[in-house]
Design an enzyme around this catalytic site. Structure first.
Site, PDB file in Angstrom:
ATOM      1  N   ASP A  36     -10.178   8.693   5.004  1.00  0.00           N
ATOM      2  CA  ASP A  36      -9.710  10.024   5.419  1.00  0.00           C
ATOM      3  C   ASP A  36     -10.710  11.152   5.133  1.00  0.00           C
ATOM      4  O   ASP A  36     -10.862  12.055   5.962  1.00  0.00           O
ATOM      5  CB  ASP A  36      -8.359  10.355   4.771  1.00  0.00           C
ATOM      6  CG  ASP A  36      -7.182   9.682   5.465  1.00  0.00           C
ATOM      7  OD1 ASP A  36      -7.380   9.134   6.566  1.00  0.00           O
ATOM      8  OD2 ASP A  36      -6.074   9.700   4.913  1.00  0.00           O
ATOM      9  N   LYS A  57       0.358   3.907   2.772  1.00  0.00           N
ATOM     10  CA  LYS A  57       0.846   3.484   4.093  1.00  0.00           C
ATOM     11  C   LYS A  57       2.361   3.590   4.163  1.00  0.00           C
ATOM     12  O   LYS A  57       2.924   4.081   5.134  1.00  0.00           O
ATOM     13  CB  LYS A  57       0.494   2.004   4.297  1.00  0.00           C
ATOM     14  CG  LYS A  57      -0.654   1.750   5.190  1.00  0.00           C
ATOM     15  CD  LYS A  57      -0.648   0.258   5.488  1.00  0.00           C
ATOM     16  CE  LYS A  57      -1.982  -0.168   5.957  1.00  0.00           C
ATOM     17  NZ  LYS A  57      -2.027  -1.598   6.242  1.00  0.00           N
ATOM     18  N   ASN A  70       0.876  -1.179   0.000  1.00  0.00           N
ATOM     19  CA  ASN A  70       0.000   0.000   0.000  1.00  0.00           C
ATOM     20  C   ASN A  70       0.919   1.237   0.000  1.00  0.00           C
ATOM     21  O   ASN A  70       1.573   1.549   0.995  1.00  0.00           O
ATOM     22  CB  ASN A  70      -0.892  -0.049   1.247  1.00  0.00           C
ATOM     23  CG  ASN A  70      -1.805   1.167   1.368  1.00  0.00           C
ATOM     24  OD1 ASN A  70      -1.450   2.268   0.948  1.00  0.00           O
ATOM     25  ND2 ASN A  70      -2.975   0.964   1.939  1.00  0.00           N
ATOM     26  N   LYS A  98      -1.443  15.163   9.862  1.00  0.00           N
ATOM     27  CA  LYS A  98      -1.955  13.792  10.023  1.00  0.00           C
ATOM     28  C   LYS A  98      -0.861  12.893  10.594  1.00  0.00           C
ATOM     29  O   LYS A  98      -1.104  12.107  11.513  1.00  0.00           O
ATOM     30  CB  LYS A  98      -2.461  13.220   8.685  1.00  0.00           C
ATOM     31  CG  LYS A  98      -2.977  11.789   8.854  1.00  0.00           C
ATOM     32  CD  LYS A  98      -3.423  11.089   7.582  1.00  0.00           C
ATOM     33  CE  LYS A  98      -3.807   9.634   7.906  1.00  0.00           C
ATOM     34  NZ  LYS A  98      -4.031   8.782   6.734  1.00  0.00           N
ATOM     35  N   PHE A 115      -5.885   8.759   2.129  1.00  0.00           N
ATOM     36  CA  PHE A 115      -6.477   7.601   1.452  1.00  0.00           C
ATOM     37  C   PHE A 115      -7.604   7.034   2.300  1.00  0.00           C
ATOM     38  O   PHE A 115      -7.885   7.522   3.398  1.00  0.00           O
ATOM     39  CB  PHE A 115      -5.397   6.539   1.182  1.00  0.00           C
ATOM     40  CG  PHE A 115      -4.856   5.858   2.423  1.00  0.00           C
ATOM     41  CD1 PHE A 115      -3.943   6.497   3.233  1.00  0.00           C
ATOM     42  CD2 PHE A 115      -5.259   4.575   2.772  1.00  0.00           C
ATOM     43  CE1 PHE A 115      -3.442   5.878   4.381  1.00  0.00           C
ATOM     44  CE2 PHE A 115      -4.761   3.932   3.907  1.00  0.00           C
ATOM     45  CZ  PHE A 115      -3.849   4.595   4.709  1.00  0.00           C
ATOM     46  N   ASP A 148      -1.305  -3.241  10.459  1.00  0.00           N
ATOM     47  CA  ASP A 148      -2.695  -3.556  10.109  1.00  0.00           C
ATOM     48  C   ASP A 148      -3.562  -2.529  10.804  1.00  0.00           C
ATOM     49  O   ASP A 148      -3.406  -2.277  12.004  1.00  0.00           O
ATOM     50  CB  ASP A 148      -3.082  -4.980  10.522  1.00  0.00           C
ATOM     51  CG  ASP A 148      -4.319  -5.421   9.743  1.00  0.00           C
ATOM     52  OD1 ASP A 148      -4.230  -5.508   8.506  1.00  0.00           O
ATOM     53  OD2 ASP A 148      -5.381  -5.638  10.359  1.00  0.00           O
ATOM     54  N   HIS A 194      -3.433   7.494  14.228  1.00  0.00           N
ATOM     55  CA  HIS A 194      -3.286   6.157  14.808  1.00  0.00           C
ATOM     56  C   HIS A 194      -1.932   5.549  14.446  1.00  0.00           C
ATOM     57  O   HIS A 194      -1.244   4.971  15.263  1.00  0.00           O
ATOM     58  CB  HIS A 194      -4.430   5.282  14.287  1.00  0.00           C
ATOM     59  CG  HIS A 194      -4.649   5.383  12.793  1.00  0.00           C
ATOM     60  ND1 HIS A 194      -4.765   6.580  12.143  1.00  0.00           N
ATOM     61  CD2 HIS A 194      -4.716   4.448  11.818  1.00  0.00           C
ATOM     62  CE1 HIS A 194      -4.928   6.384  10.847  1.00  0.00           C
ATOM     63  NE2 HIS A 194      -4.891   5.090  10.619  1.00  0.00           N
ATOM     64  N   ARG A 195      -1.548   5.709  13.154  1.00  0.00           N
ATOM     65  CA  ARG A 195      -0.280   5.133  12.686  1.00  0.00           C
ATOM     66  C   ARG A 195       0.897   5.834  13.370  1.00  0.00           C
ATOM     67  O   ARG A 195       1.870   5.197  13.775  1.00  0.00           O
ATOM     68  CB  ARG A 195      -0.218   5.287  11.149  1.00  0.00           C
ATOM     69  CG  ARG A 195       0.889   4.527  10.476  1.00  0.00           C
ATOM     70  CD  ARG A 195       0.618   4.345   8.982  1.00  0.00           C
ATOM     71  NE  ARG A 195      -0.515   3.469   8.726  1.00  0.00           N
ATOM     72  CZ  ARG A 195      -1.705   3.898   8.313  1.00  0.00           C
ATOM     73  NH1 ARG A 195      -1.941   5.171   8.060  1.00  0.00           N
ATOM     74  NH2 ARG A 195      -2.694   3.034   8.149  1.00  0.00           N
TER      75      ARG A 195
HETATM   76  P1  IMP Z   1      -5.066  -2.914   5.944  1.00  0.00           P
HETATM   77  O1  IMP Z   1      -4.412  -2.407   7.196  1.00  0.00           O
HETATM   78  O2  IMP Z   1      -4.123  -2.975   4.790  1.00  0.00           O
HETATM   79  O3  IMP Z   1      -5.833  -4.180   6.182  1.00  0.00           O
HETATM   80  O4  IMP Z   1      -6.127  -1.832   5.447  1.00  0.00           O
HETATM   81  C1  IMP Z   1      -7.006  -1.246   6.291  1.00  0.00           C
HETATM   82  C2  IMP Z   1      -8.012  -0.349   5.604  1.00  0.00           C
HETATM   83  O5  IMP Z   1      -8.369   0.592   6.615  1.00  0.00           O
HETATM   84  C3  IMP Z   1      -7.516   0.476   4.419  1.00  0.00           C
HETATM   85  O6  IMP Z   1      -7.821  -0.120   3.188  1.00  0.00           O
HETATM   86  C4  IMP Z   1      -8.302   1.763   4.590  1.00  0.00           C
HETATM   87  O7  IMP Z   1      -9.589   1.640   4.035  1.00  0.00           O
HETATM   88  C5  IMP Z   1      -8.453   1.879   6.102  1.00  0.00           C
HETATM   89  N1  IMP Z   1      -7.375   2.692   6.685  1.00  0.00           N
HETATM   90  C6  IMP Z   1      -6.268   2.291   7.366  1.00  0.00           C
HETATM   91  N2  IMP Z   1      -5.517   3.337   7.730  1.00  0.00           N
HETATM   92  C7  IMP Z   1      -6.146   4.426   7.247  1.00  0.00           C
HETATM   93  C8  IMP Z   1      -5.846   5.813   7.290  1.00  0.00           C
HETATM   94  O8  IMP Z   1      -4.818   6.280   7.813  1.00  0.00           O
HETATM   95  N3  IMP Z   1      -6.752   6.616   6.698  1.00  0.00           N
HETATM   96  C9  IMP Z   1      -7.879   6.166   6.101  1.00  0.00           C
HETATM   97  N4  IMP Z   1      -8.203   4.886   6.008  1.00  0.00           N
HETATM   98  C10 IMP Z   1      -7.336   4.018   6.589  1.00  0.00           C
END
Ligand code: IMP
Length: 197
Positions: free
Chosen positions: A153, A12, A9, A173, A150, A69, A178-179
């Site tokens: 958001d 990310k 991703n 951001k 993304f 995740d 969270h990240r």
């Molecule tokens: P995964 O962690 O790859 O399973 O994806 C988690 C999903 O959560 C992503 O496809 C987004 O839809 C959503 N997501 C995770 N982090 C964010 C963020 O920082 N902003 C917006 N959506 C997020």
């Protein structure tokens, strides 16, 4: 020693690289290993999926691996979409379809409180993993606003702000998300170990 960030991703990856100070570590990502298949994210928790991604990539590459995740938990929906955030509106993963579904599910609802959550896993090359987590509380608004970031958001306003994550500058951001909160903990817990690799 190399560290692989276990994601394809691009958003990310950009955020992780912007937030985490990797110093002199040689940092790669899953994009550098096109022959390794995507990890199937079939866990029931963020922890399970983060550990699975980190361990599979570490074992496949012989490197240390870091995986993220994440997802959105909406209180009135019992924590949904949660671990199913990426495919909330079904396959294939579509951010616009997920956002439309979330707006539909919350139509007429006054309780809009929610939080983003991230679990970060770090695995050694043998597959021994540890996790840390971070979150960011906020609310879901009634229409899409902003073009940055993304996923969800454009619908998420973090507590203490009036703008959505998609309206805020990436620098903001990446300070409050969270990240960011999970990666700050990761740095406190694993920074010295990673610096010595
Ligand atoms: P995964 O962690 O790859 O399973 O994806 C988690 C999903 O959560 C992503 O496809 C987004 O839809 C959503 N997501 C995770 N982090 C964010 C963020 O920082 N902003 C917006 N959506 C997020």
């Amino acid at each position: 020693m190399q560290l692989v960030i276990a994601t394809r991703n691009a958003h990310k990856l950009e955020e992780i690289r912007a937030i985490f100070d990797f110093r002199s570590l040689d940092v790669l990502s899953a994009f550098d290993f096109p022959e390794i298949p995507d990890v199937v994210e079939d866990g029931e928790t963020f922890e399970e999926n983060a550990v699975k991604k980190a361990v599979e990539i570490a074992k496949a590459t012989g490197c240390w691996a870091l995986a993220d995740d994440s997802g959105l938990e909406v209180d009135v929906l019992g924590g949904a979409p949660g671990v199913y955030s990426a495919r909330y509106a079904g396959e294939p993963c579509s951010y616009p379809a997920n956002n439309e579904k979330l707006l539909r599910e919350l139509s007429g609802e006054t309780n809009r409180s929610a939080r983003f959550r991230t679990v970060i896993a770090l695995s050694d090359p043998e597959g021994k993993a540890e996790t840390v987590s971070g979150d960011c509380p906020g609310k879901i608004i009634g229409e899409l606003r902003g073009a940055n970031g993304f996923g969800y958001d454009p619908l998420f306003v973090p507590n203490g702000f009036t703008e959505t994550f998609a309206e805020l500058d990436a620098v903001v951001k990446n300070r409050i998300s969270h990240r960011a909160n999970a990666l700050k903990k990761a740095h406190a817990v694993w920074g010295a170990k990673l610096a010595a690799l």
